[in-house]
Design a protein around this motif. Sequence first.
Motif, short mmCIF file in Angstrom:
data_model
loop_
_atom_site.label_atom_id
_atom_site.label_comp_id
_atom_site.label_asym_id
_atom_site.label_seq_id
_atom_site.Cartn_x
_atom_site.Cartn_y
_atom_site.Cartn_z
N VAL A 1 -0.76 -2.66 -6.87
CA VAL A 1 -2.14 -3.15 -6.77
C VAL A 1 -2.17 -4.67 -6.88
O VAL A 1 -2.91 -5.35 -6.15
CB VAL A 1 -3.01 -2.51 -7.86
N ASP A 2 -1.37 -5.23 -7.79
CA ASP A 2 -1.35 -6.68 -7.94
C ASP A 2 -0.85 -7.36 -6.66
O ASP A 2 -1.38 -8.40 -6.25
CB ASP A 2 -0.45 -7.06 -9.12
N ASP B 1 4.16 5.53 -5.57
CA ASP B 1 4.02 5.53 -7.02
C ASP B 1 3.09 6.65 -7.47
O ASP B 1 3.38 7.38 -8.42
CB ASP B 1 3.46 4.18 -7.46
N VAL B 2 1.97 6.79 -6.76
CA VAL B 2 1.01 7.85 -7.08
C VAL B 2 1.64 9.23 -6.87
O VAL B 2 1.45 10.14 -7.68
CB VAL B 2 -0.26 7.71 -6.22
N ALA B 3 2.39 9.39 -5.78
CA ALA B 3 3.01 10.68 -5.48
C ALA B 3 3.98 11.09 -6.58
O ALA B 3 3.98 12.24 -7.04
CB ALA B 3 3.74 10.61 -4.14
N GLY B 4 4.81 10.15 -7.04
CA GLY B 4 5.73 10.47 -8.12
C GLY B 4 5.00 10.81 -9.41
O GLY B 4 5.39 11.74 -10.14
N PHE B 5 3.93 10.08 -9.70
CA PHE B 5 3.13 10.32 -10.90
C PHE B 5 2.48 11.70 -10.85
O PHE B 5 2.43 12.43 -11.85
CB PHE B 5 2.07 9.22 -11.00
N ILE C 1 0.84 -1.20 0.00
CA ILE C 1 0.00 0.00 0.00
C ILE C 1 0.87 1.25 0.00
O ILE C 1 0.64 2.19 -0.77
CB ILE C 1 -0.96 0.00 1.21
N LEU C 2 1.89 1.26 0.86
CA LEU C 2 2.79 2.42 0.92
C LEU C 2 3.58 2.57 -0.39
O LEU C 2 3.80 3.70 -0.85
CB LEU C 2 3.76 2.27 2.10
N VAL C 3 3.98 1.46 -0.98
CA VAL C 3 4.68 1.52 -2.26
C VAL C 3 3.78 2.10 -3.33
O VAL C 3 4.20 2.93 -4.15
CB VAL C 3 5.18 0.11 -2.66
N THR C 4 2.52 1.70 -3.33
CA THR C 4 1.56 2.22 -4.31
C THR C 4 1.33 3.71 -4.12
O THR C 4 1.24 4.47 -5.10
CB THR C 4 0.22 1.46 -4.20
N VAL D 1 10.95 -0.50 -7.45
CA VAL D 1 11.76 0.15 -8.49
C VAL D 1 10.91 1.14 -9.27
O VAL D 1 11.34 2.28 -9.53
CB VAL D 1 12.37 -0.91 -9.43
N HIS D 2 9.71 0.73 -9.62
CA HIS D 2 8.80 1.61 -10.38
C HIS D 2 8.50 2.87 -9.59
O HIS D 2 8.55 4.00 -10.12
CB HIS D 2 7.51 0.85 -10.70
N ALA D 3 8.19 2.71 -8.29
CA ALA D 3 7.86 3.87 -7.45
C ALA D 3 9.07 4.78 -7.30
O ALA D 3 8.95 6.02 -7.35
CB ALA D 3 7.37 3.40 -6.08
N ALA D 4 10.26 4.20 -7.12
CA ALA D 4 11.48 5.01 -6.96
C ALA D 4 11.76 5.81 -8.22
O ALA D 4 12.10 7.00 -8.16
CB ALA D 4 12.66 4.10 -6.62
N ILE D 5 11.63 5.17 -9.38
CA ILE D 5 11.88 5.87 -10.65
C ILE D 5 10.88 7.01 -10.84
O ILE D 5 11.26 8.13 -11.23
CB ILE D 5 11.81 4.88 -11.83
N LEU D 6 9.61 6.75 -10.56
CA LEU D 6 8.60 7.79 -10.73
C LEU D 6 8.81 8.94 -9.76
O LEU D 6 8.63 10.11 -10.12
CB LEU D 6 7.19 7.20 -10.54
N LEU D 7 9.19 8.63 -8.52
CA LEU D 7 9.44 9.69 -7.55
C LEU D 7 10.61 10.58 -7.99
O LEU D 7 10.50 11.81 -7.95
CB LEU D 7 9.74 9.09 -6.17
N VAL D 8 11.70 9.96 -8.40
CA VAL D 8 12.86 10.74 -8.83
C VAL D 8 12.55 11.53 -10.09
O VAL D 8 12.85 12.73 -10.19
CB VAL D 8 14.08 9.80 -9.06
#
Length: 285
Positions: free
Chosen positions: A226-227, A167-171, A161-164, A257-264
């Motif tokens: 989500v998955d 992800d939303v924050a970076g997006f 949930i926190l990872v998701t 990794v996806h969340a980290a990339i989107l955040l950066v």
Amino acid sequence: MTTLAPPQAELASAAERAGAGLRMLGNEIAKALQVMWAHKTPLVLELFMASATYWALMLFIGGGRFVTELLGMTLAGYLAYVVSYFALLRIVSGVLEEMFTGTLEQSLLSPLRPWVQSVGRLIGSMIESVAVAAAVGAAFLGAFAGLGVELTFQWSVLVPILVTLADVAGFAMLLGGLALVVNSIGAIVHVIQGFLMFLNGALIPIFAFPGWLELVAKLVPTTLGVDAIRRLTAPVDGTVESLGDVWADGTLPWALVHAAILLVLGWAIYQAAIRRGLRDGRLGA
């Protein structure tokens, strides 16, 4: 002859800057929540529409009836979509509204770095978005109980949930930065949100997609998180999976990794857009 400031003076100056930064963070968060409270009526309508849309789509997908297994497997995806929708709406529309009224540029003309305001804006938007999703989710869980939808809960689900949410924050920051340099960003955001809802598991779990579409869906924000949440709360065939399972098969690591990339990436684009706007005078009306 140059004199050096005593250590006590340097510490006091650093403490003052830190205090000013914290106050600015608090002000941005408070402003977001005050705006939400000031628009209570539209917020209630948005909550109703968010709930009604889900039920209408589930009824359509189920051929005129609710498929209880599908309801459980799509809950996490739809709530992630709700968080993303409101976070993007608040960041993008908030930036554009302040830019058109001239208050965005004025608020950045201070000794504090622009990133301090950015963090406050992001936190305020995420708090509001999570609160809205929590209200929608509570209503859904009440309805699910009446429909006989079975869900499991384990504390480890808080990790995906926190990872998701990250992800939303970076997006949101990514599109907020693009809003400062791209015309007609509002229409683009709605198109992107439509793709997100159809591909992140909000309507159909991604394991039901064709192989190529499942691969594409995993590149979409929130899908991997989500998955992982779905597998911990609404397992297929009653098989309860653990956090170790979603880590071992790569779902959770790739979500991180996806969340980290989107955040950066989102942070870099947003700050670059702010610096460019301040330099070229594009943040005013």
